[in-house]
Motif scaffolding. Structure first.
Motif, PDB file in Angstrom:
ATOM      1  N   THR A 114       1.149  -1.208   0.000  1.00 52.45           N
ATOM      2  CA  THR A 114       0.043   0.514  -0.168  1.00 52.45           C
ATOM      3  C   THR A 114       0.912   1.069  -0.187  1.00 52.45           C
ATOM      4  O   THR A 114       1.934   1.289   0.842  1.00 52.45           O
ATOM      5  N   VAL A 115       0.468   2.185  -0.960  1.00 50.94           N
ATOM      6  CA  VAL A 115       1.732   3.192  -1.050  1.00 50.94           C
ATOM      7  C   VAL A 115       0.544   4.551  -1.364  1.00 50.94           C
ATOM      8  O   VAL A 115      -0.251   4.762  -2.304  1.00 50.94           O
ATOM      9  N   ASP A 116       0.843   5.774  -0.052  1.00 53.59           N
ATOM     10  CA  ASP A 116      -0.138   6.685  -0.391  1.00 53.59           C
ATOM     11  C   ASP A 116       0.792   7.476  -0.675  1.00 53.59           C
ATOM     12  O   ASP A 116       2.087   8.061   0.322  1.00 53.59           O
ATOM     13  N   ALA A 117       0.323   8.572  -1.298  1.00 54.93           N
ATOM     14  CA  ALA A 117       0.777  10.249  -1.166  1.00 54.93           C
ATOM     15  C   ALA A 117       2.863   9.741  -1.618  1.00 54.93           C
ATOM     16  O   ALA A 117       2.770  11.540  -0.736  1.00 54.93           O
ATOM     17  N   CYS A 118       3.067   9.504  -2.058  1.00 47.24           N
ATOM     18  CA  CYS A 118       4.272   9.174  -1.989  1.00 47.24           C
ATOM     19  C   CYS A 118       5.467  10.069  -3.226  1.00 47.24           C
ATOM     20  O   CYS A 118       4.105  10.163  -4.223  1.00 47.24           O
ATOM     21  N   THR A 119       6.453  10.457  -3.279  1.00 50.40           N
ATOM     22  CA  THR A 119       7.006  10.893  -5.136  1.00 50.40           C
ATOM     23  C   THR A 119       8.207  10.250  -5.054  1.00 50.40           C
ATOM     24  O   THR A 119       8.940  10.160  -4.240  1.00 50.40           O
ATOM     25  N   SER A 120       8.224   9.705  -6.367  1.00 52.43           N
ATOM     26  CA  SER A 120      10.236   9.375  -6.649  1.00 52.43           C
ATOM     27  C   SER A 120      10.125   9.837  -7.423  1.00 52.43           C
ATOM     28  O   SER A 120       9.199  10.315  -8.646  1.00 52.43           O
ATOM     29  N   THR A 121      11.484  10.573  -7.379  1.00 47.78           N
ATOM     30  CA  THR A 121      12.159  11.207  -9.071  1.00 47.78           C
ATOM     31  C   THR A 121      13.517  11.276  -9.245  1.00 47.78           C
ATOM     32  O   THR A 121      14.436  10.893  -8.099  1.00 47.78           O
ATOM     33  N   GLY A 122      13.874  10.804 -10.612  1.00 48.62           N
ATOM     34  CA  GLY A 122      15.080  10.981 -10.701  1.00 48.62           C
ATOM     35  C   GLY A 122      15.595  10.115 -10.394  1.00 48.62           C
ATOM     36  O   GLY A 122      17.153   9.422 -10.175  1.00 48.62           O
ATOM     37  N   ASN A 123      15.532   8.870 -10.060  1.00 48.39           N
ATOM     38  CA  ASN A 123      15.574   7.341 -10.072  1.00 48.39           C
ATOM     39  C   ASN A 123      16.650   6.657 -11.038  1.00 48.39           C
ATOM     40  O   ASN A 123      15.936   6.989 -11.980  1.00 48.39           O
ATOM     41  N   GLY A 124      17.177   6.036 -11.153  1.00 50.30           N
ATOM     42  CA  GLY A 124      18.044   5.167 -11.942  1.00 50.30           C
ATOM     43  C   GLY A 124      17.227   3.992 -13.022  1.00 50.30           C
ATOM     44  O   GLY A 124      17.308   4.137 -14.431  1.00 50.30           O
ATOM     45  N   MET A 125      15.915   3.578 -12.002  1.00 49.15           N
ATOM     46  CA  MET A 125      15.391   2.326 -12.548  1.00 49.15           C
ATOM     47  C   MET A 125      14.205   3.009 -12.727  1.00 49.15           C
ATOM     48  O   MET A 125      13.922   4.709 -13.182  1.00 49.15           O
ATOM     49  N   ASN A 126      13.252   2.023 -12.302  1.00 50.12           N
ATOM     50  CA  ASN A 126      11.335   2.914 -11.558  1.00 50.12           C
ATOM     51  C   ASN A 126      11.218   3.642 -10.594  1.00 50.12           C
ATOM     52  O   ASN A 126      11.783   3.929  -9.747  1.00 50.12           O
ATOM     53  N   GLY A 127      10.196   4.728 -10.882  1.00 55.33           N
ATOM     54  CA  GLY A 127      10.058   5.053  -9.692  1.00 55.33           C
ATOM     55  C   GLY A 127       9.366   4.676  -8.622  1.00 55.33           C
ATOM     56  O   GLY A 127       9.872   4.526  -7.545  1.00 55.33           O
ATOM     57  N   LEU A 128       8.075   3.375  -9.028  1.00 56.76           N
ATOM     58  CA  LEU A 128       7.591   3.361  -8.370  1.00 56.76           C
ATOM     59  C   LEU A 128       7.791   1.233  -8.687  1.00 56.76           C
ATOM     60  O   LEU A 128       6.957   1.428  -9.707  1.00 56.76           O
ATOM     61  N   LEU A 129       8.269   0.685  -8.041  1.00 55.76           N
ATOM     62  CA  LEU A 129       7.658  -0.945  -8.197  1.00 55.76           C
ATOM     63  C   LEU A 129       7.158  -1.680  -7.587  1.00 55.76           C
ATOM     64  O   LEU A 129       7.608  -1.473  -6.510  1.00 55.76           O
ATOM     65  N   VAL A 130       5.746  -2.354  -7.446  1.00 55.04           N
ATOM     66  CA  VAL A 130       4.748  -2.459  -6.554  1.00 55.04           C
ATOM     67  C   VAL A 130       4.695  -4.380  -7.717  1.00 55.04           C
ATOM     68  O   VAL A 130       4.777  -4.035  -8.853  1.00 55.04           O
ATOM     69  N   ARG A 131       4.210  -5.289  -6.448  1.00 52.01           N
ATOM     70  CA  ARG A 131       4.182  -6.526  -7.348  1.00 52.01           C
ATOM     71  C   ARG A 131       2.792  -6.461  -7.896  1.00 52.01           C
ATOM     72  O   ARG A 131       1.647  -5.284  -7.065  1.00 52.01           O
ATOM     73  N   ASP A 132       2.073  -7.721  -6.901  1.00 50.41           N
ATOM     74  CA  ASP A 132       0.653  -8.503  -7.571  1.00 50.41           C
ATOM     75  C   ASP A 132      -0.018  -8.046  -6.296  1.00 50.41           C
ATOM     76  O   ASP A 132       0.178  -7.358  -4.779  1.00 50.41           O
ATOM     77  N   ASN A 133      -1.591  -7.907  -6.181  1.00 48.80           N
ATOM     78  CA  ASN A 133      -2.608  -7.411  -4.730  1.00 48.80           C
ATOM     79  C   ASN A 133      -1.728  -5.669  -4.666  1.00 48.80           C
ATOM     80  O   ASN A 133      -2.444  -5.764  -3.382  1.00 48.80           O
ATOM     81  N   SER A 134      -0.997  -5.234  -4.881  1.00 41.48           N
ATOM     82  CA  SER A 134      -1.096  -3.972  -4.442  1.00 41.48           C
ATOM     83  C   SER A 134      -1.540  -3.067  -4.904  1.00 41.48           C
ATOM     84  O   SER A 134      -2.945  -2.496  -6.160  1.00 41.48           O
ATOM     85  N   THR A 135      -2.220  -1.687  -4.037  1.00 42.74           N
ATOM     86  CA  THR A 135      -2.973  -0.413  -4.095  1.00 42.74           C
ATOM     87  C   THR A 135      -1.729   0.690  -3.661  1.00 42.74           C
ATOM     88  O   THR A 135      -0.998   0.533  -2.736  1.00 42.74           O
ATOM     89  N   VAL A 136      -2.236   1.478  -4.921  1.00 47.04           N
ATOM     90  CA  VAL A 136      -1.698   3.265  -4.767  1.00 47.04           C
ATOM     91  C   VAL A 136      -2.526   3.927  -4.748  1.00 47.04           C
ATOM     92  O   VAL A 136      -3.336   4.066  -6.238  1.00 47.04           O
ATOM     93  N   ARG A 137      -1.928   5.792  -4.400  1.00 45.37           N
ATOM     94  CA  ARG A 137      -3.375   6.616  -4.467  1.00 45.37           C
ATOM     95  C   ARG A 137      -2.154   7.668  -4.099  1.00 45.37           C
ATOM     96  O   ARG A 137      -0.650   7.939  -3.599  1.00 45.37           O
TER      97      ARG A 137
END
Length: 471
Positions: free
Chosen positions: A283-306
């Protein structure tokens, strides 16, 4: 007149009596002969504890001081560890050490700064418990750990600085509490804890070879910062919670977690690998991810992101496994896709802008509601069994919407689907039995193109196309 005089005489007499009593209780006016002595309460009287001064607590060739009994202890000077020696070895549970602003300084061949030894009297359970280290001191330069309480459960470290230790900064047992600690420039991991740890307002900076913070399952990490570590910034296991944390410029992932991890109001930037990488049921809420070398946000199965923002990352802004549930997120200016999903995703009111490749990508069973894609290579590429409802796409270099078998595109708007080669498609149905219904296209090279058997267009409205070639 007589009554007033009587009252006046009574007041005067009362005043004289009161002054006489006060003078009789005031003591002599001449002070006693000799120096003035302090009347305040000493710190030892307020907080009685045993000094680590060599008189009450001694050591041996392996440690400067060895604490063998429960109780409160405090430093009275800096402690320097010689070759082969630890600073303080604790051989009891229920020990509190107050550093009182003093330092523990090691050398290149020393042991640990503070270490809890195993309980050899309990062969079935060699662990200590309830050890506290506090007091605005600094622990630095030890060849082992700065603080090693890995064999002491339910222990606490507060308000200390640990730096330049070879094995690592701080290592704790189960149920640890670490608050307002700075651990920096240690060769190993800066802060390491077993299950059920609580970390609050800590900083883990510039580990030479390890991670910033590494905890086991069930941890709570609040308002902590992990930066410039050789490994990952924060690494946590199942059921951990991160709240208002910052991970930046680390050599691995910014934040990496296992299953059922909750990450709230945190940020990851400038990390060499993924900004935030979590496993199943995240569960990922109200996060920021910027300027990283690979993915900004990587989640696997059955995940919730807001309500997350993912921008300027090297590969995808967002990469999710099966059955992702994503609401109100933004992916912009990423090196590959904005949003990339596995099967059975639900994506509501998300925005993809200026990504090098496609805005939204899903192989099958994608359900997109009220999403917006602009200035990507393709806007939406979601193939078999896809549903797009009320989505908006504009200004893509190739096609705005591409769907496959048994897909449905309904009540969507496509604007300015124009390419340099005149072959830009607003809506491309490239599988069989796909349906486009009640969509609105303004300015397109090719408004609608259906490739495959039994595709259909139902009530397309306001189609204004330039060089339209096929329906």
């Amino acid at each position: 007149m007589r009554d007033r005089g009587t009252v006046w005489m009574v007041c005067v007499c009362a005043t004289v009596v009161a002054c006489s009593v006060m003078m009789s209780n005031a003591g002599p006016l001449d002070p006693p002969v000799g120096p003035v002595e302090p009347t305040f309460t000493t710190l030892d009287e307020v907080d009685p504890s045993t000094p680590l001064d060599g008189a009450y607590v001694t050591g041996d060739a392996s440690a400067v001081f060895i604490i063998k009994q429960p109780g409160a202890y405090h430093l009275v000077r800096d402690i320097v560890g010689d070759n082969g020696m630890s600073g303080v070895r604790i051989e009891a549970s229920g020990v509190t050490i107050d550093m009182r602003g003093y330092n523990l300084v090691g050398s290149s061949m020393s042991g640990d700064g503070i270490v809890a030894s195993p309980d050899t009297t309990e062969p079935d359970n060699e662990r200590r418990a309830g050890i506290v280290v506090k007091g605005h001191g600094r622990i630095e330069g030890w060849d082992g750990w700065g603080i090693d309480l890995s064999l002491a459960d339910r222990s606490r470290v507060e308000d200390v600085i640990v730096s330049g230790c070879r094995s690592g900064g701080i290592t704790m047992g189960s149920g640890a509490q670490v608050r307002r600690v700075a651990s920096e420039a240690n060769e190993g991991t800066n802060i390491s804890c077993l299950d059920g740890a609580i970390l609050e307002a800590c900083s883990a900076h510039a580990s030479v070879n390890g991670d910033g913070i590494r905890v086991r399952s069930g941890a709570v990490i609040e308002k902590c910062t992990a930066s410039d570590n050789a490994g990952s910034g924060v690494v946590c296991e199942d059921g951990s919670v991160l709240d208002r944390c910052v991970a930046q410029r680390n050599g691995g992932d910014g934040i990496r977690g296992n299953n059922r991890v909750v990450c709230r109001s945190s940020s990851a930037s400038g990390n060499a690998a993924n900004g935030i990488a979590l496993n199943d049921h995240a569960t990922v809420d109200a996060c920021t991810s910027t300027g990283n070398g690979m993915n900004g946000l990587l989640v696997r199965d059955n995940s919730t992101v807001r309500a997350c923002t993912l921008s300027s990352n090297g590969t995808n802004g967002f990469d999710a496994g099966r059955t992702a549930n994503v609401h109100a997120c933004t992916a912009a200016l990423n090196g590959e896709e904005g949003f990339r999903f596995d099967q059975e995703c639900l994506v509501v009111e998300c925005f993809a802008r200026g990504n090098t490749r496609d805005g939204f990508v899903a192989p099958e069973d994608g359900h997109f509601i009220g999403c917006y894609a602009t200035r990507n290579q393709n806007g939406f590429v979601s193939l078999d069994f896809t549903v797009l409802e009320g989505c908006y796409a504009s200004l893509h270099t190739q096609s705005s919407i591409i769907v496959g078998d048994l897909a449905r595109v309904e009540n969507c708007t496509v604007m300015n689907s124009l390419g340099l080669d005149g072959n830009n498609r607003a809506i491309l149905l490239q599988g069989s039995r796909a349906l486009a219904k009640n969509n609105h296209v303004v300015r397109a090279d090719i408004g609608f193109e259906a490739i495959g058997a039994l595709n259909g267009l139902s009530r397309p409205r306001a189609l204004l196309r330039r060089h339209s070639r096929r329906w």
